[in-house]
Design an enzyme around this catalytic site. Structure first.
Site, short mmCIF file in Angstrom:
data_model
loop_
_atom_site.label_atom_id
_atom_site.label_comp_id
_atom_site.label_asym_id
_atom_site.label_seq_id
_atom_site.Cartn_x
_atom_site.Cartn_y
_atom_site.Cartn_z
N SER A 1 -1.77 -0.22 7.97
CA SER A 1 -2.29 0.63 6.90
C SER A 1 -1.76 2.06 7.03
CB SER A 1 -3.81 0.60 6.89
OG SER A 1 -4.32 1.33 7.95
N ASP B 1 -14.33 3.09 -2.41
CA ASP B 1 -14.30 1.63 -2.19
C ASP B 1 -14.34 1.21 -0.73
OD1 ASP B 1 -11.82 2.56 -1.42
OD2 ASP B 1 -10.65 1.21 -2.68
N ASP C 1 -3.00 4.66 0.31
CA ASP C 1 -3.43 3.37 0.83
C ASP C 1 -2.21 2.47 0.79
OD1 ASP C 1 -6.27 1.70 1.19
OD2 ASP C 1 -4.57 0.49 0.56
N ARG D 1 -4.16 -8.80 4.78
CA ARG D 1 -3.76 -8.34 6.12
C ARG D 1 -4.62 -9.06 7.14
NH1 ARG D 1 -2.55 -2.26 6.03
NH2 ARG D 1 -0.57 -3.08 5.28
#
Length: 757
Positions: free
Chosen positions: A649, A97, A162, A452
């Site tokens: 992250s 992704d 993640d 974010r």
């Protein structure tokens, strides 16, 4: 081979283990349990022997599932190859992704990505097949959305590489974002270790109405708790109001708990979760859930008197909650939308009123409910003859959502107002947005429904200011064209010249009336036996590089280390290891390391990514180049950081690159949870100043020595001797959070080296 699906048998087995473990835990603790306690302690490896002190003890747990995205998945699988295991030990999936760039529109962008990233996708597909993991190809959707639709269920313990893995908390799973090494050890069969989190409750009453959306709940909480307020805590959303929110609405809230630094966020099991499980074809998980509700909710005493059982309780009446907007540059800069226009008018803020682009969707906010409400706003404007006043981009979180909103008409409504539908991928949310330079070179405002918003997060440009709101508010603002436009009170002019005001969108269905349309299948299950599959990594590849174990510690103290960089202000993992252009090199550690500290602000010069090479005297050198020079000379170095160092992250490369380029330690005022753990896993010392003001004692040309490392022990400070260039010296003491078992990681060179006895 390990079964990958979340079957009723799997759920029933999880609940049986939880019940058995909790019987032991209750006997030991003699107190009512919160939901987080039930799930985490219900997954303990050794409930009888485990130390149980919140904020102090490291819990050894057995996760039910591990998920990788395609960027950290590369390093994860390359590290798993080092363990010499044949099969993953727990159900594992890999999701493509992150590598798809947003350029034109979904189909074309996906085709271009397949061509450009073929080598990486081939590697991930063959490694998944060889080791028994499920593979979700490019276009299937964003990892968190796919996990929510396919795998999450109440009570499940999930870890993912993640930071937005907590999305699955919307289905009552305890889902934690980790660095790659944690995930690798878990799939290699080791227990997963996590600091026993503190407890925070958000006690919800009332019910949302009008414009207010689940997004506003988390934007309000971010303002209340700030970006570090949730560090080493699990946030539980409880109270009668929690039972009024859809499963996907809950997921929006838990997804963005990552912005508070929380270990994870979670909702108790309820009828909304059952409804979502049925709509996604997993109705067979509902009866095991309903038979075990006492495991999947806090004890009644806890909800009756939360202040007694949580370290902090935030109360929120949903009936009175206004829509919120947060930003720019930090998710805790929060205010109700009614107060934004005044801030825009104040020149001190430097906000740009004109919106340059409006973006909705992402893993956080592209549910059927979200898209239905955004489409209703679009239809209202269309009825008055209007199209979006600014570029309007829509990112479906998954193929399931994309196919369903195409079938049911929401996508058409968004396209009719000039919306562009992007690929089912992270895209602009993570910096994979190839944006025209004239749009982003100067200060400009974007409004998004993402999660974010640090500078340079979306388009690589620090000049872009990202304001985050709900999809329905962002859609309305796309017609207003200005940040100061308040959709609740301000009017627009229709094509007939008459003013009109938006009506609040009506409550939308949580799930489609006809269940979801699965769209194009891109899932590849592993073969029964993958042992014959060969994994190819071209030695001349620019994209992939086989990884080798780090050398063990030589038993000596670290003497006279130069300070590679002292960072000031926000130092996120994006600052330490930027993404954007660099994402393509994530599987090739040496090439990727050229970006190390590129975005970090040097306290000695206030410049980003540049410093002084104290060996050569060269000024304005890229930090990575200086590090490579020190390493070539056999000199270890240290980096010094500010507060909440490594927030953002879960980017493991922010620890891998310093390790590769010769770093020995990072000394900071304080650390963000995932990054501190990542540094320890790679054999680096993560240390904090006993007095945060000691940070100011470190000078550009100091040499630091860390003394007595052979005697390092839990809770025992480390001696640091500083030699200043003027001949003076001083001694500081540094704290650390290494447990006895974590000190073994340091001694052996890394956590993974425990596999190489």
């Amino acid at each position: 081979m390990v079964a990958i699906e979340s079957t009723p048998e799997m759920a029933t087995a999880v609940y049986a283990t939880m019940a058995r473990n909790l019987a032991v835990v209750r006997r030991r603790l003699h107190r009512p349990l919160t939901l987080a306690d039930k799930i985490l302690l219900g997954h303990l490896d050794d409930p009888e022997g485990q130390e149980l002190e919140p904020g102090k003890s490291y819990l050894l747990t057995r996760p039910d599932r591990v998920v990788f995205q395609d960027v950290l998945g590369q390093t994860g699988l390359l590290q798993f190859m080092q363990t010499r295991r044949d099969q993953v030990a727990v159900p594992t999936t890999v999701h493509c992704d992150h590598l798809i760039q947003a350029r034109h529109e979904g189909r074309q962008d996906l085709q271009e990505s397949l061509a450009e990233n073929q080598e990486v996708y081939d590697f991930l597909r063959s490694a998944a097949a060889k080791y028994g993991a499920g593979f979700w190809g490019p276009g299937a959707g964003i990892i968190h959305q796919v996990v929510f639709e396919q795998y999450a269920f109440p009570g499940e313990l999930i870890i993912g590489t993640d930071s937005h893995t907590p999305n699955a908390g919307g289905l009552g799973a305890c889902a934690v974002g980790v660095g790659g090494a944690d995930a690798v050890e878990t799939i290699a069969g080791l227990p997963w270790e996590v600091l026993y989190p503190r407890h925070i409750a958000v006690f919800l009453t009332g019910q949302m109405n009008g414009w207010t959306a689940p997004k506003d709940v988390i934007l309000f909480v971010a303002g209340a708790l700030t970006v570090s307020g949730g560090t080493n805590a699990i946030v539980e959303y409880i109270g009668p109001g929690a039972r009024t929110i859809s499963a996907t609405g809950k997921a929006t809230i838990t997804n963005m708990g990552a912005e508070l630094g929380a270990t994870t966020s979670i909702f108790p099991a309820d009828e909304h979760m059952a409804k979502y499980l049925r709509a996604t074809g997993r109705g067979n998980l509902v009866s095991p859930m309903e038979a075990n509700l006492e495991l999947l909710r806090p004890d009644p005493e806890v909800e009756a008197d939360p202040a007694k059982f949580y370290d902090r309780v935030v109360e929120l009446d949903l009936s009175k909650l206004e829509p919120y907007i947060v930003g720019p540059h930090s998710p805790d800069r929060a205010r109700p939308v009614s107060r934004l226009a005044t801030e825009v008018k104040d020149p001190k803020n430097g906000f740009v009123d004109d919106i340059s682009t409006a973006l909705i969707g992402s893993c956080t906010n592209s549910s059927y409910e979200d898209m239905s409400r955004a489409a209703e706003v679009a239809e209202q404007a269309k009825a008055h003859g209007l199209k979006a006043a600014v570029p309007f981009l829509v990112t479906p979180g998954s193929e399931l959502v994309r196919a369903t909103i195409e079938r049911d008409g929401q996508m058409q409504s968004l396209q009719d107002i000039n919306g562009t539908v992007l690929a089912n991928a992270c895209g602009p949310c993570i910096g994979q947005w190839r944006r025209s330079t004239e749009a982003s070179e100067k200060p400009n405002t974007i409004v998004t429904s993402y999660n974010r918003n640090f500078p340079a997060r979306n388009d690589g440009k620090a000049t872009t200011m990202n304001f985050i709101g709900s999809p329905e508010i962002v859609t309305a603002m796309a017609f207003g064209g200005r940040l100061s436009f308040n959709p609740l009170t301000d009017t627009l002019t229709g094509s007939d010249g008459k003013p009109f005001r938006f009506d609040p969108p009506k409550p939308a269905p949580e799930v489609p009336a006809r269940d979801f349309d699965h769209g194009h299948a891109t899932y590849i299950a592993p073969p029964r036996d993958g042992s014959g599959i060969e994994i190819k990594v071209d030695p001349n590849s620019e994209r992939l590089q086989v990884m080798h174990p780090w050398p063990a510690w030589d038993g000596e103290d670290f003497l006279d280390m130069p300070v590679l960089i002292k960072t000031t202000g926000k130092t996120t993992t994006d600052h330490i290891s930027p993404a954007g252009y660099w994402l393509r090199f994530r599987g090739h550690l040496d090439k990727f390391s050229d970006n190390m500290f590129m975005g970090a602000i040097n306290a000695f010069s206030d410049e980003a990514g540049k410093g002084i090479d104290v060996l050569s005297g060269e000024k304005n050198e890229p930090i990575a180049k200086i590090a490579r020079h020190y390493k070539a000379q056999g000199i270890k170095w240290v980096a010094v950081g500010d507060s909440n160092y490594g927030e953002g992250s879960s980017r493991e490369h922010a620890a891998l690159c310093p390790r590769l380029l010769g770093g020995a330690a990072v000394i900071a005022r304080s650390f963000a949870r995932i990054h501190e753990s990542n540094l320890k896993k790679q054999g680096l010392l993560a240390l904090t100043f006993q007095d945060p003001a000691d940070y100011d004692r470190i000078r550009v040309d100091d040499r630091l020595s860390l003394i007595g490392l052979a005697g390092m022990a839990p809770a025992k400070p480390v001696e640091c001797r500083i030699k200043h260039a003027d001949g003076t010296s001083e001694t500081l003491y540094l704290n650390h959070t290494f447990s006895a078992s974590q000190l073994e990681w340091f001694r052996k060179g890394s956590a993974l080296n425990l596999f190489h006895h």
